[in-house]
Scaffold this motif. Sequence first.
Motif, PDB file in Angstrom:
ATOM      1  N   LEU A 190       0.613  -1.246  -0.145  1.00  0.00           N
ATOM      2  CA  LEU A 190       0.074  -0.074  -0.037  1.00  0.00           C
ATOM      3  C   LEU A 190       0.946   1.140  -0.017  1.00  0.00           C
ATOM      4  O   LEU A 190       1.695   1.419   0.793  1.00  0.00           O
ATOM      5  N   ARG A 191       0.742   2.212  -0.894  1.00  0.00           N
ATOM      6  CA  ARG A 191       1.640   3.172  -1.002  1.00  0.00           C
ATOM      7  C   ARG A 191       1.036   4.559  -1.221  1.00  0.00           C
ATOM      8  O   ARG A 191      -0.210   4.469  -2.224  1.00  0.00           O
ATOM      9  N   GLY A 192       1.589   5.699  -0.903  1.00  0.00           N
ATOM     10  CA  GLY A 192       0.734   7.014  -1.309  1.00  0.00           C
ATOM     11  C   GLY A 192       1.599   7.151  -2.645  1.00  0.00           C
ATOM     12  O   GLY A 192       2.433   6.999  -2.926  1.00  0.00           O
TER      13      GLY A 192
ATOM     14  N   ARG B  37      -4.800  13.337  -1.087  1.00  0.00           N
ATOM     15  CA  ARG B  37      -4.028  12.466  -1.767  1.00  0.00           C
ATOM     16  C   ARG B  37      -4.679  11.393  -2.469  1.00  0.00           C
ATOM     17  O   ARG B  37      -5.696  11.153  -2.276  1.00  0.00           O
ATOM     18  N   ALA B  38      -3.790  10.717  -3.247  1.00  0.00           N
ATOM     19  CA  ALA B  38      -4.118   9.501  -3.589  1.00  0.00           C
ATOM     20  C   ALA B  38      -3.332   8.293  -3.490  1.00  0.00           C
ATOM     21  O   ALA B  38      -2.043   8.498  -3.069  1.00  0.00           O
ATOM     22  N   ASP B  39      -4.161   7.078  -2.891  1.00  0.00           N
ATOM     23  CA  ASP B  39      -3.199   5.970  -2.528  1.00  0.00           C
ATOM     24  C   ASP B  39      -3.341   4.777  -3.415  1.00  0.00           C
ATOM     25  O   ASP B  39      -4.445   4.469  -3.643  1.00  0.00           O
TER      26      ASP B  39
ATOM     27  N   LEU C 288      -5.263  14.407  -9.085  1.00  0.00           N
ATOM     28  CA  LEU C 288      -4.932  13.147  -8.358  1.00  0.00           C
ATOM     29  C   LEU C 288      -5.368  12.027  -9.550  1.00  0.00           C
ATOM     30  O   LEU C 288      -4.337  11.089  -9.471  1.00  0.00           O
ATOM     31  N   ASP C 289      -6.531  11.995 -10.050  1.00  0.00           N
ATOM     32  CA  ASP C 289      -6.944  10.965 -10.777  1.00  0.00           C
ATOM     33  C   ASP C 289      -5.785  10.825 -12.063  1.00  0.00           C
ATOM     34  O   ASP C 289      -5.372   9.731 -12.310  1.00  0.00           O
ATOM     35  N   ALA C 290      -5.751  11.885 -12.566  1.00  0.00           N
ATOM     36  CA  ALA C 290      -4.827  12.009 -13.743  1.00  0.00           C
ATOM     37  C   ALA C 290      -3.428  11.340 -13.346  1.00  0.00           C
ATOM     38  O   ALA C 290      -2.785  10.941 -14.323  1.00  0.00           O
ATOM     39  N   ALA C 291      -3.106  12.090 -12.251  1.00  0.00           N
ATOM     40  CA  ALA C 291      -1.399  11.565 -11.944  1.00  0.00           C
ATOM     41  C   ALA C 291      -1.630   9.949 -11.819  1.00  0.00           C
ATOM     42  O   ALA C 291      -0.385   9.489 -12.115  1.00  0.00           O
ATOM     43  N   ALA C 292      -2.325   9.344 -11.027  1.00  0.00           N
ATOM     44  CA  ALA C 292      -2.388   8.021 -11.004  1.00  0.00           C
ATOM     45  C   ALA C 292      -2.441   7.436 -12.034  1.00  0.00           C
ATOM     46  O   ALA C 292      -1.870   6.196 -12.415  1.00  0.00           O
TER      47      ALA C 292
END
Length: 290
Positions: free
Chosen positions: A202-204, A215-217, A250-254
């Motif tokens: 599990l990671r940030g 944030r997104a994890d 955040l979604d775009a970065a993930a």
Amino acid sequence: MTATTLTAPTAQALAEDHPEFRGWLALLTAVADESAVTGWDAVAPTVTASAIPALAGATLTLDPDLVNAWLRRLISVGAAAAPALAGAERLDALAALEAAMALDTERIDALADGAGVPREPLRAVLPLLAYPWLERCGARLAGSVDREHAHAWCPICGAWAVLAEARGLEGVRRLRCGRCGGDWRAEWLRCPFCGTDEHARLRGLVGDAGGQSRRADGCAACGAWMKTIATLGASSVGELRLLDLATVELDAAALARGWSRPSALGAPLNIRVVGRSRTLGSRMRRWWAR
Ligand SMILES: [Zn+2]
Ligand SMILES: [Zn+2]
């Protein structure tokens, strides 16, 4: 857990900061307006006791005129940004509502093909057709669903949680549904998608510079990510949708890093929509409207 919380922006503030969101914000505003229409109060589903999600297998009997009118409004707002959508006003409203509740892409595509409209914009817009009714169900069924629900899908409507709140001073983790407002507790150190509690997996992924307010994890075991937003209290379903939009970076970065979230529903619903026979008054209105 965190001192900084995020307050939901207004639709107006979001539109000013992000002109590119305006088309979507107009749709969300139409949903909020429709959700205030009292006709939806009378649309109570026949639910099966102990079903999970609570609406699984439900039968929904409603006035076709209510859905027809809402479908036409929703499509006309959507068509302002995507003119090719206009033909979807002719869709069978009850079939469209069933497909929207099931988030059934194949059925939505079939409806698009039948109406001669492009698939992509209808896939984006049609799911909103179910929101006013799902919100009512969310409010009505909130007290009857399990407070502990160890999944990332909503215990009421089966949709994947749109985000997690780290709520209040204690930072309790609550998963939230952007369709019905579903609100359930989840453990912090466990992936709600696949259930792994191997901390090393599990990671940030991404977070704001100032700390932990957004944030997104991600979970390396299943590849899914969840956004977390620190809030003071429970957000309303309208606020959730705006918070989701306000944190889309955040979604775009993930996504850009190759993470993915499951689509469609996390648990099937199989809701049946049945048209109630029309009252004399509504038959008269339809006759005049022809
Ligand atoms: Zn839900
Ligand atoms: Zn996982």
